[in-house]
Design a protein around this motif. Structure first.
Motif, PDB file in Angstrom:
ATOM      1  N   ALA A 206     -29.373  42.821  27.929  1.00 56.45           N
ATOM      2  CA  ALA A 206     -30.142  41.268  27.636  1.00 56.45           C
ATOM      3  C   ALA A 206     -31.574  41.257  27.909  1.00 56.45           C
ATOM      4  N   GLU A 207     -31.964  41.009  26.945  1.00 58.41           N
ATOM      5  CA  GLU A 207     -32.979  40.176  26.555  1.00 58.41           C
ATOM      6  C   GLU A 207     -33.045  38.562  26.687  1.00 58.41           C
ATOM      7  N   PRO A 208     -33.394  37.306  27.948  1.00 62.95           N
ATOM      8  CA  PRO A 208     -33.099  36.279  27.824  1.00 62.95           C
ATOM      9  C   PRO A 208     -33.733  35.981  26.366  1.00 62.95           C
ATOM     10  N   GLY A 209     -34.147  35.412  25.853  1.00 58.71           N
ATOM     11  CA  GLY A 209     -34.533  34.533  24.286  1.00 58.71           C
ATOM     12  C   GLY A 209     -34.563  35.434  22.806  1.00 58.71           C
ATOM     13  N   ARG A 210     -34.784  36.333  23.540  1.00 57.94           N
ATOM     14  CA  ARG A 210     -34.891  37.715  22.528  1.00 57.94           C
ATOM     15  C   ARG A 210     -33.518  38.562  21.221  1.00 57.94           C
ATOM     16  N   ARG A 211     -32.729  38.518  22.761  1.00 54.53           N
ATOM     17  CA  ARG A 211     -32.017  39.609  21.805  1.00 54.53           C
ATOM     18  C   ARG A 211     -31.049  40.096  23.126  1.00 54.53           C
ATOM     19  N   THR A 212     -29.968  40.263  22.629  1.00 53.27           N
ATOM     20  CA  THR A 212     -28.377  40.272  23.730  1.00 53.27           C
ATOM     21  C   THR A 212     -27.461  41.790  23.047  1.00 53.27           C
ATOM     22  N   VAL A 213     -27.086  43.332  23.118  1.00 53.75           N
ATOM     23  CA  VAL A 213     -26.491  44.059  22.759  1.00 53.75           C
ATOM     24  C   VAL A 213     -25.883  44.465  24.369  1.00 53.75           C
ATOM     25  N   VAL A 214     -24.013  44.155  23.515  1.00 50.36           N
ATOM     26  CA  VAL A 214     -23.437  44.465  24.145  1.00 50.36           C
ATOM     27  C   VAL A 214     -22.523  45.952  23.447  1.00 50.36           C
ATOM     28  N   SER A 216     -19.767  50.258  23.479  1.00 50.71           N
ATOM     29  CA  SER A 216     -19.116  50.939  24.825  1.00 50.71           C
ATOM     30  C   SER A 216     -20.089  51.895  25.773  1.00 50.71           C
ATOM     31  N   GLU A 217     -20.876  51.663  24.758  1.00 52.11           N
ATOM     32  CA  GLU A 217     -22.121  53.268  25.854  1.00 52.11           C
ATOM     33  C   GLU A 217     -23.653  52.718  24.938  1.00 52.11           C
ATOM     34  N   PRO A 218     -24.361  52.192  26.699  1.00 52.38           N
ATOM     35  CA  PRO A 218     -26.163  52.578  26.014  1.00 52.38           C
ATOM     36  C   PRO A 218     -26.524  53.352  25.052  1.00 52.38           C
ATOM     37  N   TYR A 219     -26.642  52.916  24.306  1.00 52.01           N
ATOM     38  CA  TYR A 219     -27.703  53.561  23.142  1.00 52.01           C
ATOM     39  C   TYR A 219     -29.168  54.375  23.117  1.00 52.01           C
ATOM     40  N   ASP A 220     -29.555  53.881  24.341  1.00 50.25           N
ATOM     41  CA  ASP A 220     -30.665  55.214  24.179  1.00 50.25           C
ATOM     42  C   ASP A 220     -30.053  55.101  26.406  1.00 50.25           C
ATOM     43  N   ASP A 221     -31.601  56.315  27.443  1.00 44.65           N
ATOM     44  CA  ASP A 221     -31.731  56.089  28.332  1.00 44.65           C
ATOM     45  C   ASP A 221     -32.410  54.799  29.168  1.00 44.65           C
ATOM     46  N   GLY A 222     -33.006  54.067  28.543  1.00 50.25           N
ATOM     47  CA  GLY A 222     -33.971  52.641  28.430  1.00 50.25           C
ATOM     48  C   GLY A 222     -34.207  51.984  29.921  1.00 50.25           C
ATOM     49  N   PRO A 223     -34.506  51.303  30.898  1.00 51.74           N
ATOM     50  CA  PRO A 223     -33.958  50.782  31.669  1.00 51.74           C
ATOM     51  C   PRO A 223     -33.419  49.462  30.585  1.00 51.74           C
ATOM     52  N   GLY A 224     -32.561  48.408  31.539  1.00 50.64           N
ATOM     53  CA  GLY A 224     -32.077  47.097  31.173  1.00 50.64           C
ATOM     54  C   GLY A 224     -30.409  47.596  31.422  1.00 50.64           C
ATOM     55  N   TRP A 225     -30.235  48.389  31.094  1.00 51.52           N
ATOM     56  CA  TRP A 225     -28.281  48.774  30.399  1.00 51.52           C
ATOM     57  C   TRP A 225     -28.257  48.145  31.883  1.00 51.52           C
ATOM     58  N   LEU A 226     -27.104  47.632  32.211  1.00 52.91           N
ATOM     59  CA  LEU A 226     -25.530  47.144  33.038  1.00 52.91           C
ATOM     60  C   LEU A 226     -24.622  47.236  32.343  1.00 52.91           C
ATOM     61  N   ARG A 227     -24.389  47.518  32.830  1.00 55.86           N
ATOM     62  CA  ARG A 227     -22.263  48.575  33.217  1.00 55.86           C
ATOM     63  C   ARG A 227     -21.690  47.061  33.817  1.00 55.86           C
ATOM     64  N   VAL A 228     -20.307  46.681  32.823  1.00 56.20           N
ATOM     65  CA  VAL A 228     -19.688  45.373  32.937  1.00 56.20           C
ATOM     66  C   VAL A 228     -18.187  46.293  33.944  1.00 56.20           C
ATOM     67  N   PRO A 229     -17.826  45.518  34.727  1.00 55.58           N
ATOM     68  CA  PRO A 229     -17.132  45.998  35.742  1.00 55.58           C
ATOM     69  C   PRO A 229     -15.716  45.624  35.255  1.00 55.58           C
ATOM     70  N   ASP A 230     -14.499  46.884  35.497  1.00 63.42           N
ATOM     71  CA  ASP A 230     -13.926  47.106  34.398  1.00 63.42           C
ATOM     72  C   ASP A 230     -12.396  45.716  34.776  1.00 63.42           C
ATOM     73  N   ARG A 231     -12.009  45.174  33.325  1.00 61.69           N
ATOM     74  CA  ARG A 231     -11.257  44.007  34.478  1.00 61.69           C
ATOM     75  C   ARG A 231     -12.332  42.447  33.884  1.00 61.69           C
ATOM     76  N   THR A 232     -13.186  42.355  32.943  1.00 62.84           N
ATOM     77  CA  THR A 232     -13.773  41.489  33.089  1.00 62.84           C
ATOM     78  C   THR A 232     -14.092  40.553  31.546  1.00 62.84           C
ATOM     79  N   LEU A 233     -14.836  39.423  31.428  1.00 66.57           N
ATOM     80  CA  LEU A 233     -14.729  38.894  30.336  1.00 66.57           C
ATOM     81  C   LEU A 233     -16.120  38.598  30.759  1.00 66.57           C
TER      82      LEU A 233
END
Length: 263
Positions: A206-214, A216-233
């Motif tokens: 997430a880059e607030p105000g600019r873009r959001t990507v969701v 299955s797995e990160p498409y690069d090794d850049g900073p900023g990727w956060l993992r969503v816990p299991d059983r989450t909406l």
């Protein structure tokens, strides 16, 4: 099984998020890094996107592997959008549905994908399927578990449910009917992204105000990727991302005393 990705942000070519990244969805078709089930995603792929001024998305889907489709390479290079949903499908049992079985599924302004599998399919959802109007069953795009899960979600959306509620209730209903199912669902209307984690991986950038990507797995090794816990909406827009735990209905059912049938 399967990998998928959704994006909201400034207008970009499809390939900016699907092909160009070193570990983009294109590469995940044969070399996923976080896939727990299956090893190669070669039984179809698809991308849906929104054009300016048109709320109904376009789709491009094929039955074969994405790396074998030269037309997709051209499409990804020149088609631009501010919102997309794309998926590559795990190699699975042969069937007659071909590209109709490939996500994204679509109806009205919605695009949908299912990463996972329903245990005991199709028998496990026989009772659940009877909650759908006969017309909905006859209009299923494909005879697979993902298509039926999409029909359950869509029925709730058309009944007036908010998107997050529609996804959450569908996950809980299917999980109760088919314990052990993997139900990572992904839904967008071009302005929001709604997703669930239930048995498989999901990340967001997430880059607030600019873009959001969701994805299955990160498409690069850049900073900023956060993992969503299991059983989450997950509910996301361009400005923020909200995570809400999904209640495990199967545990509730197991701990609740049975009742006498009502008359």
């Amino acid at each position: 099984m399967c990998r998928h990705l959704a994006f909201l942000g400034p207008e970009e070519p499809l390939g900016r998020y699907l092909v160009e990244p070193p570990h983009g969805l294109y590469r995940q078709a044969w070399a996923p890094r976080h896939q727990r089930y299956g090893t190669i995603n070669a039984d179809g792929f698809g991308v849906g996107w929104y054009a300016e001024g048109d709320p109904v998305p376009a789709r491009y889907r094929r039955a074969g592997p994405v790396w074998a489709d030269l037309s997709f390479a051209d499409l990804a290079r020149v088609v631009r959008t501010t919102a997309l949903l794309a998926a590559v499908r795990d190699a699975t049992l042969s069937g007659a549905d071909a590209e109709a079985a490939a996500a994204p599924f679509a109806a009205d302004r919605w695009l949908f994908s299912h990463n996972g599998a329903v245990t005991g399919w199709p028998g496990s959802l026989a009772a659940v399927s009877r909650t759908l109007p006969p017309r909905d069953l006859l209009e299923l795009e494909a005879r697979n578990d993902s298509a039926l899960v999409w029909a359950l979600v869509l029925a709730r959306l058309r009944a007036g449910d908010e998107a997050g509620q529609a996804l959450a209730d569908t996950v809980l209903e299917v999980a109760a009917a088919a314990p052990g199912s993997r139900l990572n669902l992904l839904l967008t209307d071009g302005a929001t992204i709604i997703a669930t984690t239930w048995g498989d991986t999901l990340w967001y950038l997430a880059e607030p105000g600019r873009r959001t990507v969701v994805a299955s797995e990160p498409y690069d090794d850049g900073p900023g990727w956060l993992r969503v816990p299991d059983r989450t909406l997950l509910a996301a827009s361009r400005t923020d991302v909200l995570l809400t735990p999904l209640k495990d209905l199967t545990e509730d059912l197991a701990s609740t005393p049975s009742e006498e049938p009502r008359t």
